[in-house]
Design a protein around this motif. Structure first.
Motif, PDB file in Angstrom:
ATOM      1  N   ALA A   1      35.279  40.796  40.268  1.00 21.23           N
ATOM      2  CA  ALA A   1      34.589  39.964  41.243  1.00 21.23           C
ATOM      3  C   ALA A   1      34.173  38.610  40.657  1.00 21.23           C
ATOM      4  O   ALA A   1      34.244  37.587  41.342  1.00 21.23           O
ATOM      5  CB  ALA A   1      33.376  40.708  41.788  1.00 21.23           C
ATOM      6  N   ALA A   2      33.759  38.589  39.404  1.00 23.07           N
ATOM      7  CA  ALA A   2      33.342  37.327  38.775  1.00 23.07           C
ATOM      8  C   ALA A   2      34.514  36.348  38.713  1.00 23.07           C
ATOM      9  O   ALA A   2      34.350  35.145  38.954  1.00 23.07           O
ATOM     10  CB  ALA A   2      32.783  37.586  37.377  1.00 23.07           C
ATOM     11  N   ARG A   3      35.689  36.855  38.396  1.00 20.08           N
ATOM     12  CA  ARG A   3      36.885  36.005  38.345  1.00 20.08           C
ATOM     13  C   ARG A   3      37.217  35.467  39.742  1.00 20.08           C
ATOM     14  O   ARG A   3      37.543  34.292  39.900  1.00 20.08           O
ATOM     15  CB  ARG A   3      38.050  36.810  37.774  1.00 20.08           C
ATOM     16  N   LEU A   4      37.128  36.323  40.761  1.00 21.60           N
ATOM     17  CA  LEU A   4      37.413  35.894  42.135  1.00 21.60           C
ATOM     18  C   LEU A   4      36.366  34.882  42.617  1.00 21.60           C
ATOM     19  O   LEU A   4      36.699  33.948  43.346  1.00 21.60           O
ATOM     20  CB  LEU A   4      37.467  37.106  43.066  1.00 21.60           C
ATOM     21  N   HIS A   5      35.127  35.076  42.214  1.00 18.89           N
ATOM     22  CA  HIS A   5      34.054  34.143  42.564  1.00 18.89           C
ATOM     23  C   HIS A   5      34.376  32.760  41.995  1.00 18.89           C
ATOM     24  O   HIS A   5      34.295  31.747  42.703  1.00 18.89           O
ATOM     25  CB  HIS A   5      32.723  34.674  42.016  1.00 18.89           C
ATOM     26  N   ARG A   6      34.748  32.738  40.733  1.00 14.33           N
ATOM     27  CA  ARG A   6      35.103  31.472  40.067  1.00 14.33           C
ATOM     28  C   ARG A   6      36.329  30.839  40.735  1.00 14.33           C
ATOM     29  O   ARG A   6      36.371  29.637  40.983  1.00 14.33           O
ATOM     30  CB  ARG A   6      35.372  31.722  38.592  1.00 14.33           C
ATOM     31  N   ALA A   7      37.331  31.660  41.037  1.00 17.23           N
ATOM     32  CA  ALA A   7      38.558  31.163  41.672  1.00 17.23           C
ATOM     33  C   ALA A   7      38.247  30.527  43.025  1.00 17.23           C
ATOM     34  O   ALA A   7      38.799  29.474  43.365  1.00 17.23           O
ATOM     35  CB  ALA A   7      39.562  32.303  41.837  1.00 17.23           C
ATOM     36  N   GLY A   8      37.363  31.163  43.786  1.00 18.12           N
ATOM     37  CA  GLY A   8      36.986  30.639  45.095  1.00 18.12           C
ATOM     38  C   GLY A   8      36.322  29.280  45.022  1.00 18.12           C
ATOM     39  O   GLY A   8      36.380  28.499  45.975  1.00 18.12           O
ATOM     40  N   LYS A   9      35.687  28.992  43.905  1.00 19.80           N
ATOM     41  CA  LYS A   9      35.057  27.683  43.717  1.00 19.80           C
ATOM     42  C   LYS A   9      36.062  26.622  43.262  1.00 19.80           C
ATOM     43  O   LYS A   9      35.872  25.436  43.519  1.00 19.80           O
ATOM     44  CB  LYS A   9      33.936  27.784  42.686  1.00 19.80           C
ATOM     45  N   LEU A  10      37.123  27.055  42.577  1.00 18.14           N
ATOM     46  CA  LEU A  10      38.073  26.109  41.993  1.00 18.14           C
ATOM     47  C   LEU A  10      39.257  25.765  42.897  1.00 18.14           C
ATOM     48  O   LEU A  10      39.836  24.690  42.761  1.00 18.14           O
ATOM     49  CB  LEU A  10      38.614  26.657  40.674  1.00 18.14           C
ATOM     50  N   ALA A  11      39.633  26.680  43.787  1.00 20.09           N
ATOM     51  CA  ALA A  11      40.849  26.470  44.576  1.00 20.09           C
ATOM     52  C   ALA A  11      40.556  26.584  46.070  1.00 20.09           C
ATOM     53  O   ALA A  11      39.653  27.317  46.484  1.00 20.09           O
ATOM     54  CB  ALA A  11      41.908  27.498  44.186  1.00 20.09           C
ATOM     55  N   ASP A  12      41.344  25.869  46.860  1.00 18.86           N
ATOM     56  CA  ASP A  12      41.209  25.937  48.311  1.00 18.86           C
ATOM     57  C   ASP A  12      41.580  27.332  48.827  1.00 18.86           C
ATOM     58  O   ASP A  12      41.034  27.797  49.812  1.00 18.86           O
ATOM     59  CB  ASP A  12      42.128  24.909  48.986  1.00 18.86           C
ATOM     60  N   ARG A  13      42.532  27.952  48.164  1.00 16.09           N
ATOM     61  CA  ARG A  13      43.043  29.254  48.616  1.00 16.09           C
ATOM     62  C   ARG A  13      43.113  30.201  47.429  1.00 16.09           C
ATOM     63  O   ARG A  13      43.551  29.819  46.346  1.00 16.09           O
ATOM     64  CB  ARG A  13      44.435  29.059  49.209  1.00 16.09           C
ATOM     65  N   VAL A  14      42.691  31.460  47.649  1.00 21.50           N
ATOM     66  CA  VAL A  14      42.767  32.488  46.614  1.00 21.50           C
ATOM     67  C   VAL A  14      43.465  33.707  47.221  1.00 21.50           C
ATOM     68  O   VAL A  14      43.060  34.191  48.283  1.00 21.50           O
ATOM     69  CB  VAL A  14      41.380  32.890  46.083  1.00 21.50           C
TER      70      VAL A  14
END
Length: 180
Positions: free
Chosen positions: A90-103
C-alpha cells in the motif's frame, strides 16, 4: 559473488483491437535473480497491454523500489503512468498515486489474497487505482514455454488474450478487480 541479471529477448507481433494498436515489438528484459518466471511473464504481458508512446521498462528493475517496473513518460520526462506488477504494498501504491496521473497493477497471483493486504490501507487516489488480474493459467502456460529468446503473436480483443506461439494458441483474460 552476487548473481547478475539474465537477459531475455522477446519478439512480439501485437494486435490490440481494443485500443487499435498494431506493432511488432522487440523487447529485451533483464530478469533479476530474485524475480520469478511468473513475474517476468506478467511484466511482458503488462508492457504489451499498456504499449503506447513513451513506455519503457525501468532501468533499476526490482532493485529500485522508487521506480515502477514499467513507466510511461511524456516528451518532457514527466511520469504519466506507473505500471506495477505483482503485489506492491500500500505504501508503494500511495507514493505512485502521488507521482503519476495513472497507476495500474497487473497481478499474476490470487487477487483475493492481495486485496486483503490492501484493505483499509491509505492509498492516494485509491478510487483511480486500476487492479488487473492476468489469467493465471495463461501465465503458467507461457512460463512453461519460457526461453531466453521467444517469438509469439499476441492478439487482444475485449480483454481476451490470444497468444500464438509455435503450433500452440494459448488464451486467457485480463479482468479488472475492484479495490474494496
Amino acid at each position: 559473488m552476487a548473481l547478475g541479471a539474465t537477459l531475455y529477448t522477446f519478439e512480439i507481433d501485437l494486435a490490440d483491437a481494443d485500443r487499435g494498436v498494431y506493432e511488432t515489438l522487440e523487447l529485451r528484459a533483464a530478469r533479476h535473480p530474485s524475480e520469478s518466471d511468473e513475474y517476468l511473464i506478467a511484466r511482458i504481458l503488462a508492457y504489451c497491454l499498456e504499449y503506447t508512446d513513451g513506455i519503457a521498462f525501468s532501468k533499476g528493475g526490482l532493485s529500485d523500489p522508487g521506480e515502477p517496473p514499467i513507466a510511461v513518460r511524456d516528451l518532457t520526462g514527466r511520469l504519466i503512468a506507473w505500471i506495477d506488477v505483482g503485489t506492491p504494498d500500500a505504501a508503494r501504491l500511495h507514493r505512485a498515486g502521488k507521482l503519476a496521473d495513472r497507476v495500474a497493477v497487473y497481478m499474476h497471483k490470487d487477487p483475493a489474497q492481495y486485496l486483503r493486504t490492501l484493505a483499509g490501507a491509505r492509498i492516494h487516489r485509491s478510487e483511480a487505482l486500476e487492479l488487473l488480474a492476468l489469467d493465471r493459467s495463461l501465465v503458467a502456460d507461457l512460463v512453461g514455454r519460457l526461453d531466453r529468446r521467444m517469438a509469439f503473436a499476441l492478439s487482444i480483443a475485449e480483454r481476451e488474450l490470444f497468444v500464438s506461439i509455435g503450433e500452440a494458441t494459448l488464451t486467457g483474460a485480463v479482468r479488472r478487480v475492484p479495490l474494496e
